[in-house]
Write a protein that holds these residues in place. Structure first.
Motif, PDB file in Angstrom:
ATOM      1  N   VAL A   1     -22.490  11.641  27.609  1.00 37.06           N
ATOM      2  CA  VAL A   1     -21.754  12.698  28.286  1.00 37.06           C
ATOM      3  C   VAL A   1     -22.118  14.031  27.323  1.00 37.06           C
ATOM      4  N   ALA A   2     -22.830  14.941  27.991  1.00 38.25           N
ATOM      5  CA  ALA A   2     -23.157  16.519  27.332  1.00 38.25           C
ATOM      6  C   ALA A   2     -22.044  17.318  27.077  1.00 38.25           C
ATOM      7  N   VAL A   3     -21.725  17.898  25.761  1.00 33.49           N
ATOM      8  CA  VAL A   3     -20.779  18.885  25.670  1.00 33.49           C
ATOM      9  C   VAL A   3     -21.329  20.133  25.367  1.00 33.49           C
ATOM     10  N   LYS A   4     -20.740  21.271  25.894  1.00 34.07           N
ATOM     11  CA  LYS A   4     -21.147  22.662  25.103  1.00 34.07           C
ATOM     12  C   LYS A   4     -20.136  23.340  24.594  1.00 34.07           C
TER      13      LYS A   4
ATOM     14  N   VAL B   1     -22.649  14.372  23.099  1.00 32.22           N
ATOM     15  CA  VAL B   1     -23.806  14.828  22.627  1.00 32.22           C
ATOM     16  C   VAL B   1     -23.710  16.426  23.044  1.00 32.22           C
ATOM     17  N   THR B   2     -24.167  17.240  21.827  1.00 34.85           N
ATOM     18  CA  THR B   2     -24.203  18.558  21.789  1.00 34.85           C
ATOM     19  C   THR B   2     -25.373  19.150  21.355  1.00 34.85           C
ATOM     20  N   VAL B   3     -25.924  19.995  21.911  1.00 34.24           N
ATOM     21  CA  VAL B   3     -27.099  20.997  21.290  1.00 34.24           C
ATOM     22  C   VAL B   3     -26.555  22.241  21.037  1.00 34.24           C
ATOM     23  N   GLY B   4     -26.458  22.459  19.636  1.00 33.61           N
ATOM     24  CA  GLY B   4     -25.990  23.961  19.157  1.00 33.61           C
ATOM     25  C   GLY B   4     -26.024  23.888  17.742  1.00 33.61           C
ATOM     26  N   PRO B   5     -25.368  25.064  17.162  1.00 28.93           N
ATOM     27  CA  PRO B   5     -24.870  25.386  15.836  1.00 28.93           C
ATOM     28  C   PRO B   5     -24.048  24.325  15.158  1.00 28.93           C
ATOM     29  N   LYS B   6     -23.966  24.453  13.766  1.00 26.25           N
ATOM     30  CA  LYS B   6     -23.550  23.334  12.991  1.00 26.25           C
ATOM     31  C   LYS B   6     -21.882  23.457  13.627  1.00 26.25           C
ATOM     32  N   ALA B   7     -21.303  24.484  13.933  1.00 30.68           N
ATOM     33  CA  ALA B   7     -19.813  24.774  14.154  1.00 30.68           C
ATOM     34  C   ALA B   7     -19.585  23.929  15.360  1.00 30.68           C
ATOM     35  N   ALA B   8     -20.558  23.557  16.268  1.00 27.29           N
ATOM     36  CA  ALA B   8     -20.385  22.774  17.375  1.00 27.29           C
ATOM     37  C   ALA B   8     -19.882  21.499  16.965  1.00 27.29           C
TER      38      ALA B   8
ATOM     39  N   ASP C   1     -16.754   7.205  21.776  1.00 31.86           N
ATOM     40  CA  ASP C   1     -17.049   6.298  20.896  1.00 31.86           C
ATOM     41  C   ASP C   1     -17.988   6.770  19.759  1.00 31.86           C
ATOM     42  N   ARG C   2     -18.984   7.532  20.174  1.00 27.14           N
ATOM     43  CA  ARG C   2     -19.941   8.186  19.077  1.00 27.14           C
ATOM     44  C   ARG C   2     -20.213   9.461  19.404  1.00 27.14           C
ATOM     45  N   ALA C   3     -20.781  10.300  18.540  1.00 34.68           N
ATOM     46  CA  ALA C   3     -21.172  11.635  18.883  1.00 34.68           C
ATOM     47  C   ALA C   3     -22.726  12.087  18.028  1.00 34.68           C
ATOM     48  N   ILE C   4     -23.205  12.389  19.263  1.00 36.69           N
ATOM     49  CA  ILE C   4     -24.608  13.100  18.456  1.00 36.69           C
ATOM     50  C   ILE C   4     -24.564  14.433  18.693  1.00 36.69           C
ATOM     51  N   HIS C   5     -25.307  15.128  17.399  1.00 38.43           N
ATOM     52  CA  HIS C   5     -25.379  16.570  17.515  1.00 38.43           C
ATOM     53  C   HIS C   5     -27.024  17.071  17.227  1.00 38.43           C
ATOM     54  N   VAL C   6     -27.383  17.655  18.004  1.00 40.99           N
ATOM     55  CA  VAL C   6     -28.687  18.152  17.898  1.00 40.99           C
ATOM     56  C   VAL C   6     -28.569  19.596  17.613  1.00 40.99           C
ATOM     57  N   GLU C   7     -28.821  19.842  16.121  1.00 41.95           N
ATOM     58  CA  GLU C   7     -28.576  21.079  15.574  1.00 41.95           C
ATOM     59  C   GLU C   7     -29.687  22.105  15.880  1.00 41.95           C
ATOM     60  N   SER C   8     -29.023  23.402  16.225  1.00 37.00           N
ATOM     61  CA  SER C   8     -29.926  24.464  16.387  1.00 37.00           C
ATOM     62  C   SER C   8     -29.198  25.754  16.250  1.00 37.00           C
ATOM     63  N   ASP C   9     -29.786  26.487  15.495  1.00 36.26           N
ATOM     64  CA  ASP C   9     -29.199  27.742  15.053  1.00 36.26           C
ATOM     65  C   ASP C   9     -29.527  28.943  16.011  1.00 36.26           C
ATOM     66  N   GLU C  10     -30.413  28.492  16.797  1.00 37.06           N
ATOM     67  CA  GLU C  10     -30.928  29.514  17.907  1.00 37.06           C
ATOM     68  C   GLU C  10     -30.207  29.316  19.277  1.00 37.06           C
ATOM     69  N   ARG C  11     -30.116  30.425  19.792  1.00 37.82           N
ATOM     70  CA  ARG C  11     -29.322  30.278  21.302  1.00 37.82           C
ATOM     71  C   ARG C  11     -29.987  29.381  22.047  1.00 37.82           C
ATOM     72  N   VAL C  12     -29.229  28.441  22.495  1.00 40.20           N
ATOM     73  CA  VAL C  12     -29.957  27.450  23.398  1.00 40.20           C
ATOM     74  C   VAL C  12     -29.702  27.667  24.852  1.00 40.20           C
ATOM     75  N   GLU C  13     -30.940  27.796  25.639  1.00 43.15           N
ATOM     76  CA  GLU C  13     -30.923  28.030  26.967  1.00 43.15           C
ATOM     77  C   GLU C  13     -31.034  26.677  27.667  1.00 43.15           C
ATOM     78  N   SER C  14     -30.711  26.822  29.116  1.00 38.98           N
ATOM     79  CA  SER C  14     -30.681  25.597  29.754  1.00 38.98           C
ATOM     80  C   SER C  14     -32.025  24.610  29.779  1.00 38.98           C
ATOM     81  N   LEU C  15     -33.031  25.206  29.882  1.00 40.94           N
ATOM     82  CA  LEU C  15     -34.272  24.263  29.578  1.00 40.94           C
ATOM     83  C   LEU C  15     -34.439  23.665  28.341  1.00 40.94           C
ATOM     84  N   GLY C  16     -34.110  24.514  27.264  1.00 38.64           N
ATOM     85  CA  GLY C  16     -33.929  23.932  25.799  1.00 38.64           C
ATOM     86  C   GLY C  16     -33.038  22.699  25.849  1.00 38.64           C
ATOM     87  N   ALA C  17     -31.888  23.003  26.322  1.00 39.40           N
ATOM     88  CA  ALA C  17     -30.896  21.834  26.189  1.00 39.40           C
ATOM     89  C   ALA C  17     -31.300  20.477  27.084  1.00 39.40           C
TER      90      ALA C  17
END
Length: 146
Positions: free
Chosen positions: A5-8, A61-68, A81-97
């Protein structure tokens, strides 16, 4: 079956937004952030599938800054049950996500991927469709019931 499940992370829907003086973007200074409401619905549905015995594991799972991390903790509190954080300090647009999620789908091999219908910040409704195209998986959009 594993459910991904993706969360933003978005500005809390109760917050009155302010525009930067140069009108280039929204001013995020001291603004309360929250999980996108549609992503919260997606997490709740995944947890329901687990409670019914259809799913064996729910991975948020989320794609975003550390604060996410805060939004991932919310997903865990909702029953993931688990969480995965793909860290990115840049603004994440739809295609990047979508590209980051496609890589996670390849690694995690979930039986089902659930995304909220759209994010309340951009209202693009693009990431799910892009993810389906990148992974070659079928998709259903605007489902009201699973």
């Amino acid at each position: 079956m594993k459910v991904l499940v993706a969360v933003k992370r978005v500005i809390d829907y109760n917050v009155k937004i302010r525009v930067k003086p140069d009108h280039s973007d929204v001013d995020l200074t001291n603004v309360k952030m929250a999980m996108n409401p549609f992503c919260e619905i997606a997490v709740e549905e995944a947890v329901r599938l687990k409670e019914k015995g259809v799913a064996s594991e729910v991975v948020a799972v989320t794609v975003g800054p550390k604060a996410a991390q805060e939004q991932l903790r919310t997903a865990l509190a909702l029953g993931a049950d688990r969480a995965i954080h793909v860290e990115s300090d840049e603004r994440v647009e739809s295609l990047g996500a979508a590209k980051a999620l496609a890589k996670l789908v390849e690694e995690e091999q979930p039986g089902l991927v659930i995304l909220g219908k759209q994010a309340i910040d951009t209202d693009n409704n693009q990431t799910g469709q892009m993810l389906a195209a990148l992974t070659g998986l079928p998709q259903g959009t605007f489902a009201s019931e699973v």
